[in-house]
Structures are given as structure tokens and as C-alpha cells.
Design an enzyme around this catalytic site. Structure first.
Site, PDB file in Angstrom:
ATOM      1  N   SER A  98       0.809  -1.252  -0.150  1.00  0.00           N
ATOM      2  CA  SER A  98       0.103  -0.081   0.348  1.00  0.00           C
ATOM      3  C   SER A  98       0.906   1.071  -0.529  1.00  0.00           C
ATOM      4  O   SER A  98       0.103   1.999   0.055  1.00  0.00           O
ATOM      5  CB  SER A  98      -0.465  -0.079   1.137  1.00  0.00           C
ATOM      6  OG  SER A  98      -2.495  -1.154   0.843  1.00  0.00           O
ATOM      7  N   LYS A 101       0.690   3.754  -2.908  1.00  0.00           N
ATOM      8  CA  LYS A 101      -1.261   3.951  -2.997  1.00  0.00           C
ATOM      9  C   LYS A 101      -0.862   6.112  -3.051  1.00  0.00           C
ATOM     10  O   LYS A 101      -1.486   5.971  -4.638  1.00  0.00           O
ATOM     11  CB  LYS A 101      -1.986   4.041  -2.459  1.00  0.00           C
ATOM     12  CG  LYS A 101      -3.022   2.477  -2.370  1.00  0.00           C
ATOM     13  CD  LYS A 101      -3.404   1.592  -0.426  1.00  0.00           C
ATOM     14  CE  LYS A 101      -3.828   0.535  -0.687  1.00  0.00           C
ATOM     15  NZ  LYS A 101      -4.851  -0.041   0.378  1.00  0.00           N
ATOM     16  N   TYR A 223      -3.607  -2.823 -10.011  1.00  0.00           N
ATOM     17  CA  TYR A 223      -3.553  -3.201  -8.916  1.00  0.00           C
ATOM     18  C   TYR A 223      -2.711  -3.722  -8.123  1.00  0.00           C
ATOM     19  O   TYR A 223      -1.546  -3.806  -7.134  1.00  0.00           O
ATOM     20  CB  TYR A 223      -4.296  -2.731  -7.789  1.00  0.00           C
ATOM     21  CG  TYR A 223      -4.723  -2.727  -6.728  1.00  0.00           C
ATOM     22  CD1 TYR A 223      -4.144  -1.175  -5.734  1.00  0.00           C
ATOM     23  CD2 TYR A 223      -5.065  -3.672  -6.589  1.00  0.00           C
ATOM     24  CE1 TYR A 223      -4.233  -1.837  -5.075  1.00  0.00           C
ATOM     25  CE2 TYR A 223      -4.963  -3.944  -5.211  1.00  0.00           C
ATOM     26  CZ  TYR A 223      -4.815  -2.417  -3.724  1.00  0.00           C
ATOM     27  OH  TYR A 223      -4.530  -3.310  -2.602  1.00  0.00           O
ATOM     28  N   TYR A 275      -4.772   4.064   7.864  1.00  0.00           N
ATOM     29  CA  TYR A 275      -6.286   3.792   7.701  1.00  0.00           C
ATOM     30  C   TYR A 275      -6.304   4.203   9.374  1.00  0.00           C
ATOM     31  O   TYR A 275      -6.357   5.118   9.665  1.00  0.00           O
ATOM     32  CB  TYR A 275      -5.898   2.419   7.876  1.00  0.00           C
ATOM     33  CG  TYR A 275      -5.499   1.481   7.041  1.00  0.00           C
ATOM     34  CD1 TYR A 275      -5.703   2.213   5.203  1.00  0.00           C
ATOM     35  CD2 TYR A 275      -4.317   1.146   7.092  1.00  0.00           C
ATOM     36  CE1 TYR A 275      -4.895   1.750   4.043  1.00  0.00           C
ATOM     37  CE2 TYR A 275      -3.352   0.732   5.886  1.00  0.00           C
ATOM     38  CZ  TYR A 275      -3.839   1.256   4.318  1.00  0.00           C
ATOM     39  OH  TYR A 275      -2.731   1.434   3.089  1.00  0.00           O
ATOM     40  N   VAL A 293       1.741  -3.109   4.233  1.00  0.00           N
ATOM     41  CA  VAL A 293       1.665  -4.928   4.773  1.00  0.00           C
ATOM     42  C   VAL A 293       2.684  -5.476   4.425  1.00  0.00           C
ATOM     43  O   VAL A 293       3.206  -6.390   4.946  1.00  0.00           O
ATOM     44  CB  VAL A 293       0.112  -5.588   4.603  1.00  0.00           C
ATOM     45  CG1 VAL A 293      -0.849  -4.917   5.143  1.00  0.00           C
ATOM     46  CG2 VAL A 293      -0.031  -6.469   2.881  1.00  0.00           C
TER      47      VAL A 293
HETATM   48  O1  DON Z   1      -4.582  -5.350  -1.286  1.00  0.00           O
HETATM   49  C1  DON Z   1      -3.797  -5.728  -0.566  1.00  0.00           C
HETATM   50  O2  DON Z   1      -4.717  -5.797   0.468  1.00  0.00           O
HETATM   51  C2  DON Z   1      -2.720  -5.593  -0.368  1.00  0.00           C
HETATM   52  N1  DON Z   1      -1.949  -5.391  -1.490  1.00  0.00           N
HETATM   53  C3  DON Z   1      -2.067  -3.844  -0.240  1.00  0.00           C
HETATM   54  C4  DON Z   1      -3.261  -3.791   1.337  1.00  0.00           C
HETATM   55  C5  DON Z   1      -1.590  -2.883   2.873  1.00  0.00           C
HETATM   56  O3  DON Z   1      -0.400  -2.471   2.412  1.00  0.00           O
HETATM   57  C6  DON Z   1      -1.837  -2.617   3.247  1.00  0.00           C
HETATM   58  N2  DON Z   1      -0.962  -1.352   4.218  1.00  0.00           N
HETATM   59  N3  DON Z   1      -0.707  -1.444   5.528  1.00  0.00           N
END
Ligand code: DON
Length: 344
Positions: A98, A101, A223, A275, A293
Site C-alpha cells: 500500500s 497508493k 493494482y 487507515y 503490509v
Molecule cells: O490489496 C491489498 O490488500 C494489499 N495489496 C495492500 C494492503 C496494504 O498494504 C495495507 N497496508 N498496510
């Protein structure tokens, strides 16, 4: 009534933060940057303080992320003129997840304008988890580009005539921010795409509501590739330093994002970058930031430098425990919160 108050509060917070981030410390007169030895000292100190912290655990809903060695840890400051101060595993390449993003949101801003992002995705913090379907339902007309729904929508807004072109623009933009070529970690992509049932649901819901602007599976694939791009903590530092430097990459000198659009992007990072922990983060660290993540976090001190860190163990909100602690300590030690020094 309670609901109305709850929903309207983030808008007020966003407006306040936009002002604060748009008029950083130099509005009160130039603040000298900390001495070079302070940068290295605080990086070393935060690394030493948190390297034995074992709280949290690797993300496991993307199966391959359980295989990243959990003890990896790196901390880095990159200044707006490209100087690097680091400790630990700052060259280890992990998936950006993320943290990508805001940079793709920046691409939409550069190609079109910040208003498109606000009107077609939204800029309201949901106060919910990054993959929340409830948040998406509550905020059907306005999420933000830092939760999964808004980030998938941002990918769909990238101007392109084919999936290949969409992907190459997204990848090139991330590389422009990092100041070097980047590639996808194919095993991460396979692991995530074959288990992306939740994100596929989100993409389809958005499309059903007229809030996705390409074919859903195409947006999902691009994505997921974007999230699987390999970066180091040092790369994240350069990406953040580009935002600190008015959108100009300090290494390549390329203007990646128009300077006039940087405040809007930093405002979204300040209100939604962590978040459902964004309030706590701004309260204690006071810096616009983005987490992933994969274990990476980048925080931006507007007009000055970026602090980035990487370590795979995450807390309940999906944010790296060591990284967030290290960055928060450094921000406090250097007194660089956007609302003023916050040494607590
Ligand atoms: O879409 C997802 O769930 C992951 N590719 C990215 C989520 C993420 O990194 C949340 N961040 N802390």
C-alpha cells in the site's frame, strides 16, 4: 445524529491538516535543518531501540508474505537534496504494497488534476480497515485513494488505452519517484492475485456503482502488480524525499508531481495513511505517511526530508510495528511534526 457527527468529523480534520501541511514550518520563518550528525544519531538510536522488539506478525492473508524473514529491520532518512542516513537492512527488497497508493494517486493528479481524485474517488478517511467492505458501503460515493477501494479506483483512472499501457504508466511513475528502474516480485504477484477474492469483490462493487473507470479485472490486475513492485527502505526514502522536495526527485531532478499538487497528496496521507490508526499516528508523530503490509512505511517532513523504515511484523491495523515506532521516535527527536515539535 451520532452517525452524522462521525461522518462529518473527518472532513473538518482534512481541512485543518490541508492548511497545516500546505503551510509548513517555514511559514513561521526558516527552521534550520537538524545537523547531519543529528540525522545519523537519531537513525542509529531508533534502530538500536527497536531492533529487538518482536511485537506483531507478518501479514499472512497474502501467503508468501509469511516467508519474509521477520527480523529484517531498516531505518533511513533521505533529505530533499538526496543525502541518505541509514541503519540496518535498508537495501533489502520487499513488496511495496500500500505504500504505492499515494504515488499512483499522484500520477492521476499529474495526468489530470487533484479535483478528479476528489470527485471520482473521494478524500474522506473511512476510519476503517484498509480492505473494509463496510467502509466502502458507508462511503459509497467517497472513500480515499489510500484504502484498497480508492486505490483500485485510482489505477482505473490512469489514462491509458490498454492494460499494458496502464501498467507501464503505473510502473514508470513508481520508478520515477524512486529514481531507479523497479520490477514486480512475480512470486508476490502470483500469491496475491490467486487469493485476491476480497479485492475482486471491491472492484466489482465499485464498477456496479459507477465508481470504477476501467474494466474491473483489469484494474484488479494492475493494482495487484503495483502492490507487488519490489522496493527497499532506501527507495521509499527517495520516494518520500521527492514529495518533500516539491515533487522533484532529488536524485534524477525530474519533476514527477507538479509542486502545486503536493499539499493535497500530503493531506490525504495525513488523514488516511495509517487507515484506522491515522488519528493516533497524527497525534503522536504528526507527519503525513503511508504504510504497507510488506512492512514498509514512509513519512514526509514537507519541504525538508523523508523518514522511511521496513520491518515485516505488523500490528492489528496492518502497520509495521518497528517501522512506526522508529519513525515516530525520529520525528519526536528532531521536532519535525507538521503542527510543531511533539517530543512525546
Ligand atoms: O490489496 C491489498 O490488500 C494489499 N495489496 C495492500 C494492503 C496494504 O498494504 C495495507 N497496508 N498496510
Amino acid at each position: 445524529m451520532t452517525t452524522i457527527n462521525r461522518l462529518s468529523f473527518p472532513a473538518a480534520l482534512a481541512a485543518t491538516l490541508a492548511l497545516a501541511v500546505g503551510a509548513p514550518a517555514f511559514a513561521r520563518g526558516p527552521v534550520p535543518d537538524p545537523a547531519v550528525k543529528d540525522f545519523q544519531r537519531v537513525v542509529d538510536a531508533s534502530y538500536a531501540k527497536y531492533k529487538d522488539l518482536k511485537d506483531g506478525k507478518n501479514a499472512d492473508y497474502i501467503p508468501i508474505l509469511t516467508e519474509t524473514p521477520s527480523d529484517l529491520f531498516g531505518v533511513v532518512i533521505v533529505t530533499k537534496d538526496g543525502k541518505v542516513y541509514s541503519a540496518g537492512d535498508v537495501d533489502y527488497v520487499f513488496s511495496i504494497q500500500s505504500v504505492s497508493k499515494p504515488f499512483t494517486a499522484a500520477l492521476v493528479m499529474s495526468q489530470q488534476n487533484p479535483k478528479v481524485l476528489k470527485d471520482k474517488i473521494g478524500v474522506e478517511p473511512t476510519g476503517m480497515a484498509f480492505n473494509s467492505k463496510l467502509g466502502l458501503a458507508v462511503y459509497e460515493d467517497s472513500v480515499n485513494p489510500l484504502v484498497n477501494a480508492g486505490a483500485i479506483a485510482a489505477v482505473s483512472l490512469v489514462e491509458a488505452t490498454s492494460e499494458e499501457e496502464r501498467w507501464s504508466k503505473v510502473l514508470q511513475n513508481l520508478a520515477d519517484f524512486a529514481g531507479r528502474p523497479l520490477t514486480v516480485l512475480e512470486k508476490v504477484y502470483d500469491s496475491e492475485y490467486t487469493t485476491a477474492f476480497g479485492n475482486r469483490g471491491i472492484a466489482n462493487l465499485l464498477y456496479n456503482w459507477g465508481r470504477l473507470y476501467s474494466e474491473p479485472e483489469e484494474a484488479l490486475r494492475v493494482y495487484t502488480k503495483q502492490c507487488s513492485v519490489g522496493v527497499s527502505a532506501k527507495d521509499l526514502g527517495v520516494m518520500g524525499a521527492t514529495l518533500a522536495n516539491g515533487g522533484v526527485n532529488p536524485l534524477t531532478k525530474k519533476q514527477v508531481l507538479p509542486a502545486k499538487d503536493v499539499p493535497e497528496l500530503l493531506a490525504v496521507m495525513a488523514t488516511a495513511g495509517f487507515y484506522d490508526e491515522s488519528g493516533d499516528w497524527m497525534y503522536t508523530a504528526g507527519l503525513p505517511a503511508k504504510t504497507g503490509v510488506g512492512g514498509g512505511i514512509v513519512a514526509v517532513v514537507p519541504g525538508r526530508f523523508a523518514i522511511a523504515a521496513f520491518s515485516p511484523r505488523l500490528n492489528e491495523a496492518g502497520n509495521s510495528v518497528r517501522s512506526l515506532n522508529a519513525i515516530r521516535d525520529i520525528a519526536g527527536e528532531l521536532g519535525v511534526g507538521v503542527f510543531g515539535a511533539n517530543p512525546n
